[in-house]
Design an enzyme around this catalytic site. Structure first.
Site, PDB file in Angstrom:
ATOM      1  N   HIS A 155       3.724  -4.167   9.698  1.00  0.00           N
ATOM      2  CA  HIS A 155       2.456  -4.716   9.170  1.00  0.00           C
ATOM      3  C   HIS A 155       1.244  -4.162   9.942  1.00  0.00           C
ATOM      4  O   HIS A 155       0.543  -4.894  10.652  1.00  0.00           O
ATOM      5  CB  HIS A 155       2.541  -6.238   9.306  1.00  0.00           C
ATOM      6  CG  HIS A 155       1.507  -7.026   8.562  1.00  0.00           C
ATOM      7  ND1 HIS A 155       0.156  -6.914   8.784  1.00  0.00           N
ATOM      8  CD2 HIS A 155       1.634  -7.978   7.611  1.00  0.00           C
ATOM      9  CE1 HIS A 155      -0.495  -7.754   8.017  1.00  0.00           C
ATOM     10  NE2 HIS A 155       0.375  -8.407   7.272  1.00  0.00           N
ATOM     11  N   GLU A 255       0.538  -1.415   5.116  1.00  0.00           N
ATOM     12  CA  GLU A 255       1.827  -1.798   5.698  1.00  0.00           C
ATOM     13  C   GLU A 255       2.973  -1.021   5.044  1.00  0.00           C
ATOM     14  O   GLU A 255       3.025  -0.921   3.812  1.00  0.00           O
ATOM     15  CB  GLU A 255       2.020  -3.300   5.506  1.00  0.00           C
ATOM     16  CG  GLU A 255       0.859  -4.126   6.046  1.00  0.00           C
ATOM     17  CD  GLU A 255       0.713  -5.466   5.365  1.00  0.00           C
ATOM     18  OE1 GLU A 255      -0.416  -5.919   5.137  1.00  0.00           O
ATOM     19  OE2 GLU A 255       1.742  -6.083   5.050  1.00  0.00           O
TER      20      GLU A 255
END
Ligand code: TA6
Length: 282
Positions: A155, A255
């Site tokens: 992420h 991400e």
């Protein structure tokens, strides 16, 4: 140089310095929260309000969303983005093959605690390579007697000069699920951020480019066919934990994921690696 360090609150992290870059990796979550090449600005955004406290996810850097991405598919009481990012990893190996490169290996294994959250035996290995590129590889090994499905993401929070000046290339004509509306649409062209954005793109093959004022960041992946683009914008920035009200202006998440249709099923003994390579030019 590889040094085991602690914050003033006793939060343990590994500090790396070589001829290419500096980096910091928290043992909690195997969370890389700083990477900066010696002649460049930090690559990753880190909230000044981020806590370095046990059990609290660090806001910024590259959190590991694992073994589920987003809300748990059936039990909303379980932590968003899984439990890896708040779990204590072991620092099990390191290597400095030359003065420009540092390699780290961290590990998380299933335990009585994890089994209460997710009923499978597993091992995850996190390989991080710090050089003039940043490589992060998350390998999941099914140590159970039954198959399991994982959804996950590296992420990455990128530091940007100003959200108004950035654009994202490489997602043109890709279908995405819009988490804000529940709709599935096709990306028309180059992405510019003018409002809250939270989209999971599918069928990603080629590198994604984040073009900022003074640099271009290339995001290349292996073992991933999905990517998430997220910026909370004005109102959500105010509501997000450990985020300043104006934080949206200087960060953008792109991400590298195995999310939605790109979730991965592993049979006993099988392993899967989700990898991102981050490089910058300009
Ligand atoms: O990846 C995008 C997202 O799922 C957003 O919906 C937002 O929730 C973000 O992750 C941050 O989630 P967190 O649990 O770290 O606050």
């Amino acid at each position: 140089m590889i040094v085991n360090n602690k914050t003033t609150t006793g939060f343990e992290y590994i500090e790396i310095q070589n001829k290419s870059a500096t980096a910091k990796v928290a043992l909690q979550g195997g969370h890389l929260f700083h990477y900066q090449q010696l002649d460049k600005a930090p690559l990753l955004w880190l909230s000044e309000k981020s806590l370095f406290e046990a059990g609290k996810a660090i806001r910024g850097g590259i959190p590991l969303c694992w073994p589920w991405f987003g809300r748990h598919p059936t039990d909303a009481s379980l932590p968003q983005h899984g439990f890896a990012r708040t779990s204590a990893f072991e620092f099990i190996d390191s290597n400095e093959p030359d003065e420009n490169t540092t390699e780290l290996v961290l590990r998380l294994e299933s335990s009585d605690k994890t089994l209460t959250l997710w009923p499978y035996q597993f091992e995850i290995l996190l390989h991080i390579t710090i050089d003039t590129e940043l490589n992060v590889e998350l390998t999941t090994i099914n140590c159970d007697t039954q198959a399991f499905v994982i959804s996950s993401a590296l992420h990455s929070y990128f530091a940007v000069s100003s959200i108004d000046d950035v654009s994202v290339q490489g997602l043109e004509q890709k279908d995405y699920w819009n988490a804000l509306t529940g709709e599935t649409k096709t990306e028309k062209g180059i992405i510019r951020i003018k409002e809250e954005i939270d989209r999971i793109y599918q069928k990603i093959v080629d590198p994604i480019l984040l073009l900022d004022r003074d640099r271009t960041i290339q995001i290349s992946s292996e073992g991933s066919a999905s990517a998430v683009v997220w910026n909370p914008w004005i109102e959500k920035s105010k509501k997000m934990a450990y985020m300043q009200d104006e934080a949206y202006k200087n960060m953008l998440c792109i991400e590298t994921a195995n999310a939605l249709n790109d979730s991965r099923k592993l049979i006993p003994g099988e392993e899967h690696t989700l990898k991102v390579t981050l490089s910058e030019s300009g």
